[in-house]
Design a protein around this motif. Structure first.
Motif, mmCIF file in Angstrom:
data_model
loop_
_atom_site.group_PDB
_atom_site.id
_atom_site.type_symbol
_atom_site.label_atom_id
_atom_site.label_comp_id
_atom_site.label_asym_id
_atom_site.label_seq_id
_atom_site.Cartn_x
_atom_site.Cartn_y
_atom_site.Cartn_z
ATOM 1 N N ARG A 27 0.826 -1.196 0.000
ATOM 2 C CA ARG A 27 0.000 0.000 0.000
ATOM 3 C C ARG A 27 0.872 1.262 0.000
ATOM 4 N N ARG A 28 1.926 1.274 0.811
ATOM 5 C CA ARG A 28 2.834 2.426 0.852
ATOM 6 C C ARG A 28 3.539 2.610 -0.489
ATOM 7 N N TRP A 29 3.956 1.514 -1.120
ATOM 8 C CA TRP A 29 4.651 1.586 -2.406
ATOM 9 C C TRP A 29 3.725 2.148 -3.482
ATOM 10 N N ILE A 30 2.463 1.700 -3.499
ATOM 11 C CA ILE A 30 1.498 2.184 -4.492
ATOM 12 C C ILE A 30 1.224 3.672 -4.281
ATOM 13 N N MET A 31 1.055 4.090 -3.027
ATOM 14 C CA MET A 31 0.805 5.512 -2.752
ATOM 15 C C MET A 31 2.006 6.352 -3.185
ATOM 16 N N LYS A 32 3.214 5.861 -2.953
ATOM 17 C CA LYS A 32 4.422 6.582 -3.346
ATOM 18 C C LYS A 32 4.491 6.720 -4.871
ATOM 19 N N GLN A 34 1.943 6.678 -6.957
ATOM 20 C CA GLN A 34 0.894 7.595 -7.369
ATOM 21 C C GLN A 34 1.351 9.040 -7.230
ATOM 22 N N GLU A 35 1.976 9.341 -6.113
ATOM 23 C CA GLU A 35 2.466 10.704 -5.905
ATOM 24 C C GLU A 35 3.528 11.055 -6.942
ATOM 25 N N GLU A 36 4.409 10.105 -7.241
ATOM 26 C CA GLU A 36 5.463 10.342 -8.233
ATOM 27 C C GLU A 36 4.866 10.599 -9.613
ATOM 28 N N PHE A 37 3.908 9.786 -10.028
ATOM 29 C CA PHE A 37 3.270 9.970 -11.332
ATOM 30 C C PHE A 37 2.489 11.277 -11.373
ATOM 31 N N THR A 38 1.817 11.615 -10.280
ATOM 32 C CA THR A 38 1.055 12.856 -10.236
ATOM 33 C C THR A 38 1.983 14.048 -10.405
ATOM 34 N N ARG A 39 3.119 14.038 -9.705
ATOM 35 C CA ARG A 39 4.070 15.133 -9.839
ATOM 36 C C ARG A 39 4.621 15.197 -11.257
ATOM 37 N N ARG A 40 4.867 14.052 -11.864
ATOM 38 C CA ARG A 40 5.461 14.018 -13.199
ATOM 39 C C ARG A 40 4.486 14.502 -14.262
ATOM 40 N N PHE A 41 3.215 14.100 -14.190
ATOM 41 C CA PHE A 41 2.272 14.377 -15.267
ATOM 42 C C PHE A 41 1.475 15.661 -15.073
ATOM 43 N N ASP A 42 1.468 16.246 -13.900
ATOM 44 C CA ASP A 42 0.680 17.457 -13.690
ATOM 45 C C ASP A 42 1.220 18.650 -14.461
ATOM 46 N N GLY A 43 2.497 18.715 -14.755
ATOM 47 C CA GLY A 43 3.063 19.873 -15.425
ATOM 48 C C GLY A 43 3.108 19.772 -16.927
ATOM 49 N N GLN A 44 2.381 18.878 -17.543
ATOM 50 C CA GLN A 44 2.487 18.666 -18.985
ATOM 51 C C GLN A 44 1.297 19.245 -19.732
ATOM 52 N N GLY A 45 1.281 20.528 -19.910
ATOM 53 C CA GLY A 45 0.320 21.169 -20.801
ATOM 54 C C GLY A 45 -1.120 20.863 -20.528
ATOM 55 N N ALA A 47 -2.448 18.288 -19.169
ATOM 56 C CA ALA A 47 -2.801 16.875 -19.051
ATOM 57 C C ALA A 47 -3.006 16.559 -17.579
ATOM 58 N N THR A 48 -4.116 15.954 -17.262
ATOM 59 C CA THR A 48 -4.391 15.640 -15.867
ATOM 60 C C THR A 48 -4.223 14.164 -15.632
ATOM 61 N N PHE A 49 -3.954 13.837 -14.413
ATOM 62 C CA PHE A 49 -3.779 12.448 -14.010
ATOM 63 C C PHE A 49 -4.667 12.219 -12.805
ATOM 64 N N ARG A 50 -5.630 11.346 -12.933
ATOM 65 C CA ARG A 50 -6.542 11.109 -11.815
ATOM 66 C C ARG A 50 -5.810 10.363 -10.715
ATOM 67 N N GLN A 51 -5.992 10.823 -9.517
ATOM 68 C CA GLN A 51 -5.347 10.185 -8.385
ATOM 69 C C GLN A 51 -6.384 9.340 -7.670
ATOM 70 N N TYR A 52 -6.212 8.048 -7.720
ATOM 71 C CA TYR A 52 -7.101 7.136 -7.038
ATOM 72 C C TYR A 52 -6.513 6.845 -5.665
ATOM 73 N N THR A 53 -7.316 6.915 -4.664
ATOM 74 C CA THR A 53 -6.828 6.737 -3.304
ATOM 75 C C THR A 53 -7.578 5.602 -2.638
ATOM 76 N N TRP A 54 -7.151 5.285 -1.439
ATOM 77 C CA TRP A 54 -7.797 4.230 -0.655
ATOM 78 C C TRP A 54 -8.991 4.777 0.103
ATOM 79 N N SER A 55 -9.236 6.067 -0.007
ATOM 80 C CA SER A 55 -10.340 6.677 0.727
ATOM 81 C C SER A 55 -11.635 6.522 -0.058
ATOM 82 N N SER A 56 -12.612 7.364 0.259
ATOM 83 C CA SER A 56 -13.930 7.250 -0.363
ATOM 84 C C SER A 56 -13.922 7.606 -1.840
#
Length: 105
Positions: A27-32, A34-45, A47-56
């Protein structure tokens, strides 16, 4: 006999704890990641990256809401043909069924 049961009990306890720890590390590895991909893809013109979490799951889509009836057309770059136009030609063919003839000698 008591030693055998003790070994089996300890084995089950160790495997259960290994499963709990494995689940926690996964679970910790997957969350890490996700954060890495979110940081990488958020700055690309935009393009959004949906962040799926373990919450609701509320608030995972960060795109601004579009006005009703608004249309956005995005054009892609034209790709050149990989094969030149001089190579080969189109041949139209028709399948013909062959009937076998039997000769009785």
């Amino acid at each position: 006999m008591f030693t055998f049961l003790k070994i089996i009990f300890i084995t089950f306890v160790v495997l259960y704890l290994a499963g709990l720890l494995g689940r926690w590390f996964l679970r910790r590895w997957i969350m890490k990641k996700q954060e890495e991909f979110t940081r990488r893809f958020d700055g690309q013109g935009g393009a959004t990256f949906r962040q799926y979490t373990w919450s609701s799951g509320q608030g995972y889509d960060r795109r601004p809401p579009k006005r009703e009836g608004e249309i956005k057309v995005q054009r892609t770059a034209r790709q050149e043909k990989k094969v030149r136009g001089q190579i080969g030609e189109y041949v139209e063919y028709e399948e013909v069924e062959v009937e076998e003839t039997r000769t009785d000698d």
